[in-house]
Design a protein around this motif. Structure first.
Motif, PDB file in Angstrom:
ATOM      1  N   TYR A 154     -13.020  -0.078   7.510  1.00 32.27           N
ATOM      2  CA  TYR A 154     -13.811   1.056   7.986  1.00 32.27           C
ATOM      3  C   TYR A 154     -12.909   2.134   8.575  1.00 32.27           C
ATOM      4  N   ARG A 155     -13.357   3.364   8.421  1.00 35.82           N
ATOM      5  CA  ARG A 155     -12.649   4.493   9.017  1.00 35.82           C
ATOM      6  C   ARG A 155     -13.658   5.434   9.656  1.00 35.82           C
ATOM      7  N   VAL A 156     -13.421   5.791  10.897  1.00 40.51           N
ATOM      8  CA  VAL A 156     -14.227   6.783  11.600  1.00 40.51           C
ATOM      9  C   VAL A 156     -13.275   7.899  12.022  1.00 40.51           C
ATOM     10  N   PRO A 157     -13.425   9.121  11.487  1.00 41.03           N
ATOM     11  CA  PRO A 157     -12.551  10.227  11.904  1.00 41.03           C
ATOM     12  C   PRO A 157     -12.741  10.535  13.390  1.00 41.03           C
ATOM     13  N   ARG A 158     -11.770  11.225  13.967  1.00 44.44           N
ATOM     14  CA  ARG A 158     -11.843  11.593  15.380  1.00 44.44           C
ATOM     15  C   ARG A 158     -13.013  12.558  15.574  1.00 44.44           C
ATOM     16  N   MET A 159     -14.084  12.025  16.200  1.00 38.07           N
ATOM     17  CA  MET A 159     -15.323  12.784  16.370  1.00 38.07           C
ATOM     18  C   MET A 159     -15.987  12.366  17.679  1.00 38.07           C
ATOM     19  N   SER A 160     -17.068  13.053  17.996  1.00 38.47           N
ATOM     20  CA  SER A 160     -17.906  12.662  19.127  1.00 38.47           C
ATOM     21  C   SER A 160     -19.073  11.835  18.614  1.00 38.47           C
ATOM     22  N   ALA A 161     -19.435  10.786  19.348  1.00 33.15           N
ATOM     23  CA  ALA A 161     -20.563   9.921  18.974  1.00 33.15           C
ATOM     24  C   ALA A 161     -21.459   9.740  20.184  1.00 33.15           C
ATOM     25  N   ARG A 162     -22.530  10.507  20.233  1.00 34.95           N
ATOM     26  CA  ARG A 162     -23.499  10.453  21.322  1.00 34.95           C
ATOM     27  C   ARG A 162     -24.904  10.508  20.760  1.00 34.95           C
ATOM     28  N   PRO A 163     -25.891   9.985  21.552  1.00 36.14           N
ATOM     29  CA  PRO A 163     -25.790   9.438  22.911  1.00 36.14           C
ATOM     30  C   PRO A 163     -25.211   8.025  22.910  1.00 36.14           C
ATOM     31  N   LYS A 164     -24.676   7.645  24.031  1.00 39.29           N
ATOM     32  CA  LYS A 164     -24.187   6.285  24.233  1.00 39.29           C
ATOM     33  C   LYS A 164     -25.361   5.402  24.660  1.00 39.29           C
ATOM     34  N   PRO A 165     -25.241   4.096  24.462  1.00 40.40           N
ATOM     35  CA  PRO A 165     -26.277   3.191  24.953  1.00 40.40           C
ATOM     36  C   PRO A 165     -26.408   3.263  26.477  1.00 40.40           C
ATOM     37  N   VAL A 166     -27.554   2.852  26.983  1.00 37.50           N
ATOM     38  CA  VAL A 166     -27.768   2.783  28.429  1.00 37.50           C
ATOM     39  C   VAL A 166     -26.944   1.655  29.038  1.00 37.50           C
ATOM     40  N   GLN A 167     -26.915   0.501  28.385  1.00 37.13           N
ATOM     41  CA  GLN A 167     -26.200  -0.654  28.924  1.00 37.13           C
ATOM     42  C   GLN A 167     -24.693  -0.429  28.828  1.00 37.13           C
ATOM     43  N   ARG A 168     -24.011  -0.815  29.874  1.00 33.82           N
ATOM     44  CA  ARG A 168     -22.567  -0.659  29.948  1.00 33.82           C
ATOM     45  C   ARG A 168     -21.888  -2.019  30.066  1.00 33.82           C
ATOM     46  N   PRO A 169     -20.773  -2.232  29.344  1.00 34.10           N
ATOM     47  CA  PRO A 169     -20.129  -1.243  28.490  1.00 34.10           C
ATOM     48  C   PRO A 169     -20.862  -0.986  27.183  1.00 34.10           C
ATOM     49  N   HIS A 170     -21.758  -1.913  26.802  1.00 31.54           N
ATOM     50  CA  HIS A 170     -22.534  -1.743  25.567  1.00 31.54           C
ATOM     51  C   HIS A 170     -23.620  -2.819  25.548  1.00 31.54           C
ATOM     52  N   PRO A 171     -24.617  -2.701  24.681  1.00 32.96           N
ATOM     53  CA  PRO A 171     -25.624  -3.760  24.568  1.00 32.96           C
ATOM     54  C   PRO A 171     -24.968  -5.095  24.206  1.00 32.96           C
ATOM     55  N   PRO A 172     -25.497  -6.201  24.699  1.00 31.71           N
ATOM     56  CA  PRO A 172     -24.938  -7.500  24.343  1.00 31.71           C
ATOM     57  C   PRO A 172     -24.936  -7.705  22.830  1.00 31.71           C
ATOM     58  N   ILE A 173     -23.815  -8.156  22.313  1.00 35.06           N
ATOM     59  CA  ILE A 173     -23.668  -8.462  20.896  1.00 35.06           C
ATOM     60  C   ILE A 173     -23.722  -9.969  20.730  1.00 35.06           C
ATOM     61  N   LEU A 174     -24.683 -10.442  19.959  1.00 38.28           N
ATOM     62  CA  LEU A 174     -24.842 -11.858  19.668  1.00 38.28           C
ATOM     63  C   LEU A 174     -24.544 -12.065  18.190  1.00 38.28           C
ATOM     64  N   LEU A 175     -23.648 -12.971  17.872  1.00 38.94           N
ATOM     65  CA  LEU A 175     -23.302 -13.229  16.475  1.00 38.94           C
ATOM     66  C   LEU A 175     -23.989 -14.499  15.990  1.00 38.94           C
ATOM     67  N   GLY A 176     -24.534 -14.432  14.779  1.00 40.70           N
ATOM     68  CA  GLY A 176     -25.187 -15.576  14.181  1.00 40.70           C
ATOM     69  C   GLY A 176     -24.227 -16.382  13.316  1.00 40.70           C
ATOM     70  N   GLY A 177     -24.764 -17.451  12.737  1.00 38.14           N
ATOM     71  CA  GLY A 177     -23.975 -18.294  11.845  1.00 38.14           C
ATOM     72  C   GLY A 177     -23.841 -19.696  12.369  1.00 38.14           C
TER      73      GLY A 177
END
Length: 303
Positions: A154-177
């Motif tokens: 993946y590549r994301v060019p140098r840009m702004s990405a808003r709005p940010k999530p409310v939860q800090r530092p980010h929403p909980p990430i749960l991985l399946g499998g």
């Protein structure tokens, strides 16, 4: 162990009215969370099971229910990450976290259906390795400003990405499998693990240990990780000689909940969508709703 409840997303009972009734009643009864899952396609012969024949989109469903509730958390178990570019899923998750006031639990899978991979234009090869970078890109989009990422997939060019999530530092990430590589990945990278639709009570303790050991090896505190189980509950008459786990009377099923807690599961959500008598396009939606309301009462956390 926290108890949640899956909203109607599969079959004839997956209507806005039923979703709202289940979500509001679950919140009233003190359930910790509401859950949905993703299925894009199903075989025309129904070979994957009744629960996959007709499934609403989980993020649209949870966004709708964010406006119908105020306290209960909103979880997806899971969205298959390879089917969406990370910048798009990051935006959808951030928006859902924003409109819900910071209540999102973001469950991610890597997919298992060749047909869904073909339909979304993605390759199945190396999807496990790709998912590791995917998680990193999500975290970058949610926490950095400006954002920039250049990786193997993946590549994301140098840009702004808003709005940010409310939860800090980010929403909980749960991985399946359930395979060892997926379990270790959850321990190394995620905020928790979510099991599949058919938890094996004989094996789930070993799976939890694998996740925890991977976290510890990565220098993380395993006690900080959440271990989430989809409780594919089927309420049936008590006393069956060949009773399967999570099938039987409410009392028998609650005993199974206790065994899962003893295996290290920290959260379980009751999911009636995987009962073919409920989560099917052929089921009577009124009867499905009646049984769901009885289950909401029977498995309420206060009990």
């Amino acid at each position: 162990m926290d108890i949640g409840f899956a909203v109607p997303v599969s079959g004839s009972w997956a209507t806005p009215l039923a979703m709202t009734r289940v979500a509001r009643r679950a919140e009233e009864l003190g359930y910790a969370s509401l859950w949905a899952f993703q299925r894009l396609l199903s075989p025309v012969d129904g070979a994957w099971g009744e629960q996959y024949r007709s499934v609403t989109d989980p993020l649209v469903t949870l966004a709708y229910l964010a406006g119908q509730t105020s306290r209960v958390r909103l979880g997806v178990a899971v969205v298959n990450a390879p089917f969406l570019p990370p910048v798009l899923l990051a935006k959808q998750f951030a928006t859902l976290d924003l409109i819900s006031g910071g209540r999102l639990d973001a469950g991610l899978g890597i997919g298992w259906s060749p047909e869904e991979f073909a339909a979304t234009g993605m390759a199945m090869a190396r999807r496990g390795r790709r998912s590791e970078e995917y998680v990193a890109v999500l975290k970058t989009l949610w926490t950095d400003e400006p954002v920039e990422h250049t990786g193997e997939f993946y590549r994301v060019p140098r840009m702004s990405a808003r709005p940010k999530p409310v939860q800090r530092p980010h929403p909980p990430i749960l991985l399946g499998g359930g395979v060892p590589a997926a379990l270790r990945r959850a321990g190394r990278l995620a905020d928790g693990w979510v099991c599949g639709s058919g938890p094996d009570l004989a094996a789930i303790g070993d799976q939890v240990r694998t996740v925890r050991e991977a976290a510890e090896s990565a220098g993380r505190n395993p006690d900080d990780l959440r271990m989430v189980c989809r409780g594919s509950v089927r309420v049936r008459p008590a006393g069956a000689v060949d009773r399967e786990p999570l099938t039987g009377s409410p009392a028998e099923i609650r005993d199974d909940f206790g065994r899962l807690a003893g295996c290290g599961i920290t959260e379980l959500f009751v999911d009636l969508n995987f009962d073919p008598e409920i989560g099917s396009p052929s089921a009577d939606p009124a009867e499905s709703m009646r049984r769901a309301e009885a289950a909401l009462e029977a498995f309420a956390p206060a009990r």
